[in-house]
Enzyme design. Structure first.
Site, short mmCIF file in Angstrom:
data_model
loop_
_atom_site.label_atom_id
_atom_site.label_comp_id
_atom_site.label_asym_id
_atom_site.label_seq_id
_atom_site.Cartn_x
_atom_site.Cartn_y
_atom_site.Cartn_z
N HIS A 173 -3.27 6.46 3.54
CA HIS A 173 -4.06 5.25 3.29
C HIS A 173 -3.44 4.01 3.93
O HIS A 173 -4.13 3.22 4.58
CB HIS A 173 -4.18 5.07 1.77
CG HIS A 173 -5.13 4.04 1.31
ND1 HIS A 173 -4.78 2.71 1.13
CD2 HIS A 173 -6.44 4.12 0.96
CE1 HIS A 173 -5.82 2.03 0.68
NE2 HIS A 173 -6.85 2.86 0.58
N ASP A 209 0.86 -1.18 0.00
CA ASP A 209 0.00 0.00 0.00
C ASP A 209 0.90 1.23 0.00
O ASP A 209 2.10 1.14 -0.26
CB ASP A 209 -0.88 -0.04 1.26
CG ASP A 209 -2.20 0.68 1.09
OD1 ASP A 209 -2.19 1.91 0.94
OD2 ASP A 209 -3.25 0.00 1.11
N SER A 269 -11.04 -0.73 0.42
CA SER A 269 -9.74 -0.56 1.08
C SER A 269 -9.85 -0.77 2.58
O SER A 269 -8.88 -1.19 3.22
CB SER A 269 -9.19 0.85 0.82
OG SER A 269 -8.72 0.97 -0.49
#
Length: 759
Positions: free
Chosen positions: A260, A219, A469
């Protein structure tokens, strides 16, 4: 609990290690035996010893336990030094109003050390307390003279051994909490059923917490300084500069999307019991950060470096075709590393230019999938665990991509507070180790962030994480618990456990939805772009929106602990074998390629040509479409105002006219019927897709050397005979499919388990 006689210890306590339990002097109060849910307590530590004046016994906590997992506290008791009339025993009994006091460790069966007892809150007692996140336990102590004293111990989220934001994490425990001030608050009971899973034990008699399970987060880089994550970062044996590279404030100021990876990591494994933030689903995992767009992907297949890979990432571009990466995915599978992958956030998104030229907006009108997600190589791993998203209302998240490749659903929520009157909760997790005033804060302006009373406890966290996600790490967290329960688990066993224990429309009515039909004027007929829930021939429920359903942590870990006694789970200790049809020219058409039927038969083991008679139990089914495309006279140039028929020509051209390809594929359906009659809707009408095998191979000069495998989950655990049964693939299309070219390379590949006893 009756205690054996134990001599009082008069040693001084180290105040940093021991916390006293509040004593309330009493004279034999009857506390009853049925627990009554207490009022939540004020979040304070136990008071000092000098407030226990009326008591002859001193109780102190040596080691904290946890009300949410059943982890036992270790409590020390002693006669107060001020009491002169010692009689050789300090007490005869200690009982608890809600939990259990015992001199035997409930996890290990070890006896308590002299002068100590164990105290724990069983799952049944926690459930009896109701929806509280904190409470005051009351201990009744009877000394050797028959004197009775009552002691109190504060437990819960806001103590020094709690997690203050656990109360906001509906995905772990949904009690209809709404600190976010969303208009549609979470629906009680819609969660991953994690807390009962935390009460289960592994083979070492340790509670399940993901202990020592190594998770690679592929990620954006994880913030290595975050208070919830910094103590669990591990370094693989072989690294590059993109492994555990960390984040700087300047990075985040320039691009807040880099937060994120930290949010994903927090959902998986934020620490427990540190008086900070919330809690991960597997709070004792080890984490390593593999930075996307830089990591050598071969690192993801090294079993000596990690146990699970979480990929909350994706690509919808079919021309992101990378056969080498597909080999990495296969290596991960063979090496026993689950690849847990976000299904995508394009259920209601239109991604291609020129959408005004074809009927793509029908997906929005009929509320069906707008995007076909089996596009790039990262989306099409045969055995990866593709995760869809559920919101806090118990429904399919509005954005969550659908498809026959979905395996299960996790908790992704919606968009959090929007002030729109129709918003619902996102997910609470870690975000960054700097004050939100220093960068572009995800939560700025929301009631959750503006609450000054809770600002300090929330400032390194967000309540706005969402998408597949967020759903994906929720499944990864549960999978880490499963791996602790069964450390030798294989990827097929994990897939089986997640699918067979998931909750479907028969468990939760909120998941129920029917097939969706629509009359399409371009096609001149009624079509079905979503078939709703269906049962396959082995009895498993499946839908293109939810896969096999919503993950249930408790059922999953129990299934892992009992895997070896479950025939279907036990056989998956080995990897499936591949069977491929051998009949030639399987595809035919009677109407110029508008309806094409492909019949696949005579399946043979790809590594053992003599194995062609077995009964096969299906693990996975894929079809190779690398020669799929359309046929017609192909113009050399595009005329923008041509009608739809001309766009079929553009789709047939080898020049790569994406507008034409998108038009043709939008009005394309693919269904596969298993030998048992189960129908898998592999590519529905109205789902946008930029793929043409003819164009892909022409543009890149690939020459059909690499397969383009599109897979389906629907047939999982069904059985068929390799020699006598048929799989039937049907294409329906507005534009004419090039059947001659398709027949050159199309085949069906079945990964499965042979039962040669049935030969």
């Amino acid at each position: 609990m009756k205690l054996s006689a134990k001599k009082a210890s008069l040693a001084l306590f180290n105040a940093l290690l021991l916390s006293s339990i509040t004593a309330c002097g009493g004279g034999g109060d009857d506390h009853g035996t049925d627990p009554i849910p207490p009022e939540p307590v004020d979040p304070v530590d136990p008071v000092d010893d000098d407030e226990q004046d009326e008591s002859t016994i001193k109780l102190s906590v040596i080691e904290y336990g946890d009300m949410f997992t059943g982890k036992p506290f270790i409590i020390k008791f002693e006669q107060k030094p001020s009491v002169s009339s010692l009689k050789g025993e300090t007490l005869t009994a200690i009982t608890a109003k809600y939990g259990v006091v015992t001199d035997v460790n409930p996890l290990t069966d070890e006896s308590a050390a002299s002068g100590t007892v164990f105290y724990y809150l069983p799952l049944s007692a926690l459930k009896a307390l109701g929806d509280v996140y904190s409470f005051t336990e009351e201990f009744t102590v009877t000394d050797a003279d028959g004197n009775i004293s009552v002691y109190k111990l504060a437990q819960g989220t806001n103590t020094t051994h709690g997690d203050p934001l656990l109360t906001d994490q509906w995905h772990i425990r949904n009690v209809s909490q709404n600190p976010f001030k969303v208009s549609k608050k979470p629906v009680k009971g819609i969660d991953l059923n994690v807390i009962p899973a935390w009460h289960e034990k592994d083979s070492n008699n340790e509670l399940l917490s993901g202990k020592n399970v190594r998770v690679g987060v592929w990620d954006a880089p994880i913030d290595l300084n975050h208070e919830e994550l910094k103590d669990k970062i591990y370094t693989p044996s072989r690294i590059t500069s993109d492994v555990n590279k960390g984040l700087t404030l300047n990075d985040v100021i320039n691009d807040k999307t880099l937060l994120h990876g930290t949010a994903v990591a927090g959902i998986i494994g934020a620490s427990a019991g540190n008086a900070k933030g919330g809690r991960g689903i597997a709070p004792d995992v080890l984490l390593t950060s593999y930075a996307m767009n830089g990591t050598d992907t071969s690192f993801l297949a090294r079993k000596d470096d990690l146990d699970i890979v979480n990929a909350s990432i994706g690509s919808s571009n079919s021309f992101s075709f990378d056969p080498a990466f597909e080999m990495t995915l296969q290596a991960m599978f063979e090496n026993g590393i689950p690849f847990i992958k976000a299904a995508g956030n394009q259920f209601d998104s239109i991604t291609y230019d020129h959408d005004d030229l074809y009927s793509t907006k029908a997906c929005l009108r009929y509320k069906v999938a707008c995007q076909y997600e089996q596009s790039s190589s990262i989306e099409r791993g045969r055995y990866q665990i593709n995760v869809a998203a559920l919101n806090s209302l118990g429904e399919h998240s509005s954005y969550s991509s659908a498809g026959s490749h979905i395996w299960v659903s996790g908790t992704g929520g919606e968009f959090g507070y929007l002030g729109s009157g129709s918003d619902s909760a996102a997910v609470v997790t870690s975000i960054y180790s700097q004050d939100p005033s220093k960068y572009s804060d995800w939560d700025a302006g929301t009631p959750w962030r503006k609450d000054s009373t809770n600002y300090e406890s929330r400032k390194f966290y967000t309540q706005r994480m969402n998408g597949t996600s967020a759903a994906t790490p929720s499944v990864t967290g549960v999978s880490a618990l499963v791996l602790q329960a069964k450390p030798d688990i294989t990827v097929p066993q994990l897939r089986y456990i997640l699918a067979s224990t998931a909750r479907n429309d028969r468990d939760w009515s909120s998941l129920a939805y029917s097939s969706i039909s629509a009359y399409d004027s371009d096609l001149g007929e009624t079509v079905t772009p979503d078939r709703g829930w269906n049962s396959n021939a082995s009895g498993l429920r499946f839908s293109n929106r939810y896969g096999f359903g919503v993950v249930d942590a408790e059922k999953a870990v129990k299934a892992a602990l009992n895997c070896n006694s479950d025939e279907l789970c036990a056989k998956r200790a080995s990897l499936p074998q591949d069977y491929k049809n051998t009949n030639s020219n399987p595809c035919t058409t009677s109407d110029d390629g508008k309806i094409v039927t492909c019949i696949f038969s005579d399946f043979v083991n790809t590594e053992d040509s003599s194995d062609n008679q077995s009964e096969i139990e299906v693990e996975e089914v894929s079809v190779n479409l690398n020669s799929f495309g359309y046929t017609s006279d192909s113009p050399e140039t595009i005329v923008e105002d041509d009608m739809a028929a001309t766009y079929c020509n553009y789709a047939a051209s080898n020049k790569g006219y994406i507008a034409g390809i998108a038009y043709a594929n939008n009005l394309l359906q693919m269904e596969i019927r298993s030998p048992n009659g189960t129908i898998a809707l592999v590519k529905p009408f109205y789902a946008n897709w930029d793929f043409s095998g003819k164009v892909l191979n022409s543009v890149y000069g690939l020459g059909y050397k690499s397969p383009f495998l599109v897979n389906t989950s629907d047939f999982f655990t069904e059985k068929f005979s390799a020699s006598n049964n048929l799989f039937i693939l049907t294409f329906k299309s507005k534009c004419s499919i090039d059947v001659d070219e398709l027949n050159k390379h199309i085949y069906l590949l079945v990964g499965g388990y042979p039962d040669r006893a049935a030969d």
